[in-house]
Scaffold this motif. Structure first.
Motif, mmCIF file in Angstrom:
data_model
loop_
_atom_site.group_PDB
_atom_site.id
_atom_site.type_symbol
_atom_site.label_atom_id
_atom_site.label_comp_id
_atom_site.label_asym_id
_atom_site.label_seq_id
_atom_site.Cartn_x
_atom_site.Cartn_y
_atom_site.Cartn_z
ATOM 1 N N TYR A 1 -19.857 25.079 17.459
ATOM 2 C CA TYR A 1 -18.400 25.217 17.378
ATOM 3 C C TYR A 1 -17.713 24.502 18.536
ATOM 4 O O TYR A 1 -16.979 25.099 19.312
ATOM 5 N N ASN A 2 -17.953 23.205 18.629
ATOM 6 C CA ASN A 2 -17.352 22.409 19.703
ATOM 7 C C ASN A 2 -15.949 21.955 19.320
ATOM 8 O O ASN A 2 -15.640 20.778 19.270
ATOM 9 N N GLU A 3 -15.140 22.944 19.036
ATOM 10 C CA GLU A 3 -13.737 22.731 18.706
ATOM 11 C C GLU A 3 -12.949 23.888 19.320
ATOM 12 O O GLU A 3 -13.523 24.928 19.637
ATOM 13 N N TYR A 4 -11.669 23.669 19.504
ATOM 14 C CA TYR A 4 -10.845 24.714 20.088
ATOM 15 C C TYR A 4 -9.431 24.561 19.558
ATOM 16 O O TYR A 4 -8.956 23.434 19.443
ATOM 17 N N PRO A 5 -8.753 25.605 19.164
ATOM 18 C CA PRO A 5 -9.051 27.020 19.375
ATOM 19 C C PRO A 5 -9.842 27.673 18.244
ATOM 20 O O PRO A 5 -10.355 28.771 18.413
ATOM 21 N N LEU A 6 -9.942 27.025 17.094
ATOM 22 C CA LEU A 6 -10.653 27.644 15.973
ATOM 23 C C LEU A 6 -12.156 27.404 16.069
ATOM 24 O O LEU A 6 -12.619 26.530 16.793
ATOM 25 N N MET A 7 -12.892 28.198 15.311
ATOM 26 C CA MET A 7 -14.355 28.080 15.248
ATOM 27 C C MET A 7 -14.726 27.872 13.782
ATOM 28 O O MET A 7 -14.696 28.816 12.997
ATOM 29 N N GLY A 8 -15.030 26.647 13.423
ATOM 30 C CA GLY A 8 -15.325 26.350 12.022
ATOM 31 C C GLY A 8 -14.099 26.529 11.141
ATOM 32 O O GLY A 8 -14.216 26.934 9.989
ATOM 33 N N THR B 1 -12.710 21.939 28.099
ATOM 34 C CA THR B 1 -13.190 20.551 28.182
ATOM 35 C C THR B 1 -14.701 20.488 28.029
ATOM 36 O O THR B 1 -15.233 19.622 27.323
ATOM 37 N N THR B 2 -15.395 21.410 28.669
ATOM 38 C CA THR B 2 -16.860 21.468 28.549
ATOM 39 C C THR B 2 -17.267 21.644 27.091
ATOM 40 O O THR B 2 -18.177 20.968 26.599
ATOM 41 N N LEU B 3 -16.598 22.535 26.394
ATOM 42 C CA LEU B 3 -16.902 22.802 24.988
ATOM 43 C C LEU B 3 -16.638 21.569 24.123
ATOM 44 O O LEU B 3 -17.485 21.172 23.313
ATOM 45 N N LEU B 4 -15.474 20.952 24.299
ATOM 46 C CA LEU B 4 -15.091 19.807 23.468
ATOM 47 C C LEU B 4 -15.974 18.583 23.695
ATOM 48 O O LEU B 4 -16.153 17.767 22.792
ATOM 49 N N LEU B 5 -16.542 18.462 24.896
ATOM 50 C CA LEU B 5 -17.407 17.322 25.214
ATOM 51 C C LEU B 5 -18.889 17.623 24.980
ATOM 52 O O LEU B 5 -19.752 16.891 25.464
ATOM 53 N N PHE B 6 -19.182 18.711 24.269
ATOM 54 C CA PHE B 6 -20.555 19.093 23.931
ATOM 55 C C PHE B 6 -21.405 19.406 25.165
ATOM 56 O O PHE B 6 -22.553 18.983 25.274
ATOM 57 N N VAL B 7 -20.826 20.100 26.112
ATOM 58 C CA VAL B 7 -21.495 20.695 27.270
ATOM 59 C C VAL B 7 -22.249 19.700 28.154
ATOM 60 O O VAL B 7 -23.468 19.787 28.311
ATOM 61 N N PRO B 8 -21.536 18.751 28.776
ATOM 62 C CA PRO B 8 -22.213 17.926 29.780
ATOM 63 C C PRO B 8 -22.578 18.814 30.980
ATOM 64 O O PRO B 8 -21.772 19.636 31.425
ATOM 65 N N ILE B 9 -23.776 18.668 31.470
ATOM 66 C CA ILE B 9 -24.309 19.566 32.501
ATOM 67 C C ILE B 9 -23.439 19.633 33.765
ATOM 68 O O ILE B 9 -23.165 20.727 34.254
ATOM 69 N N PRO B 10 -22.966 18.519 34.313
ATOM 70 C CA PRO B 10 -22.132 18.637 35.518
ATOM 71 C C PRO B 10 -20.858 19.458 35.285
ATOM 72 O O PRO B 10 -20.450 20.250 36.129
ATOM 73 N N LEU B 11 -20.248 19.276 34.124
ATOM 74 C CA LEU B 11 -19.040 20.033 33.803
ATOM 75 C C LEU B 11 -19.364 21.507 33.558
ATOM 76 O O LEU B 11 -18.618 22.399 33.988
ATOM 77 N N ALA B 12 -20.483 21.770 32.894
ATOM 78 C CA ALA B 12 -20.907 23.154 32.669
ATOM 79 C C ALA B 12 -21.196 23.854 33.989
ATOM 80 O O ALA B 12 -20.848 25.025 34.184
ATOM 81 N N ALA B 13 -21.819 23.135 34.924
ATOM 82 C CA ALA B 13 -22.099 23.708 36.242
ATOM 83 C C ALA B 13 -20.795 23.986 36.994
ATOM 84 O O ALA B 13 -20.663 25.013 37.678
ATOM 85 N N ALA B 14 -19.826 23.079 36.869
ATOM 86 C CA ALA B 14 -18.518 23.305 37.503
ATOM 87 C C ALA B 14 -17.842 24.535 36.917
ATOM 88 O O ALA B 14 -17.200 25.316 37.632
#
Length: 143
Positions: free
Chosen positions: A15-22, A105-118
């Protein structure tokens, strides 16, 4: 805790979309496990929904606290509070907005590790700012 469940289940990868999920507010597979209580700790979709709900509630309540403290003129909490409490409330408001922005942003970009860590590190900042504000507010005289 909600962030730990999302990270542990890799729930940010769906569900890499926001605000809805599917296309829905609550995902169609959010209650697919049996017994139903298992969904809230083992179902990726339900865990991500919980995390989103907690984030929205945190942002709304923090910003409401900040803006309500600032209103009221001469009798406002803002004027009665010491400078360090005003700084803590402002830091907390800014922190939750930044944290939510990084999370989306992390969700929409499919969880890049540096952003997820931030985003994970940002949760510590929000917690710290909240504790700082609560500690300072204990000493503000009643209006």
């Amino acid at each position: 805790m909600a962030g730990a469940l999302v990270a542990g289940l890799d729930a940010g990868l769906i569900y890499n979309e926001y605000p809805l999920m599917g296309g829905r507010i609550f995902p169609s597979d959010g209650l697919s496990m049996s017994p139903k209580w298992r969904n809230f700790i083992h179902n990726d979709a339900a865990v991500q929904f919980q995390h989103r709900t907690l984030a929205l509630t945190t942002v709304a309540s923090t910003l409401a606290t900040f803006f309500l403290a600032r209103r009221g003129g001469a009798q406002s909490v803002w004027r009665a509070a010491p400078r360090r409490v005003r700084m803590a409330l402002a830091a907390m408001a800014l922190g939750v907005v930044a944290q939510a922005s990084i999370g989306i942003t992390t969700l929409l970009l499919f969880v890049p590790i540096p952003l997820a860590a931030a985003h994970q590190a940002g949760s510590l900042g929000v917690l710290t700012f909240g504790m700082w504000a609560m500690h300072g507010l204990r000493r503000v005289r009643r209006i």
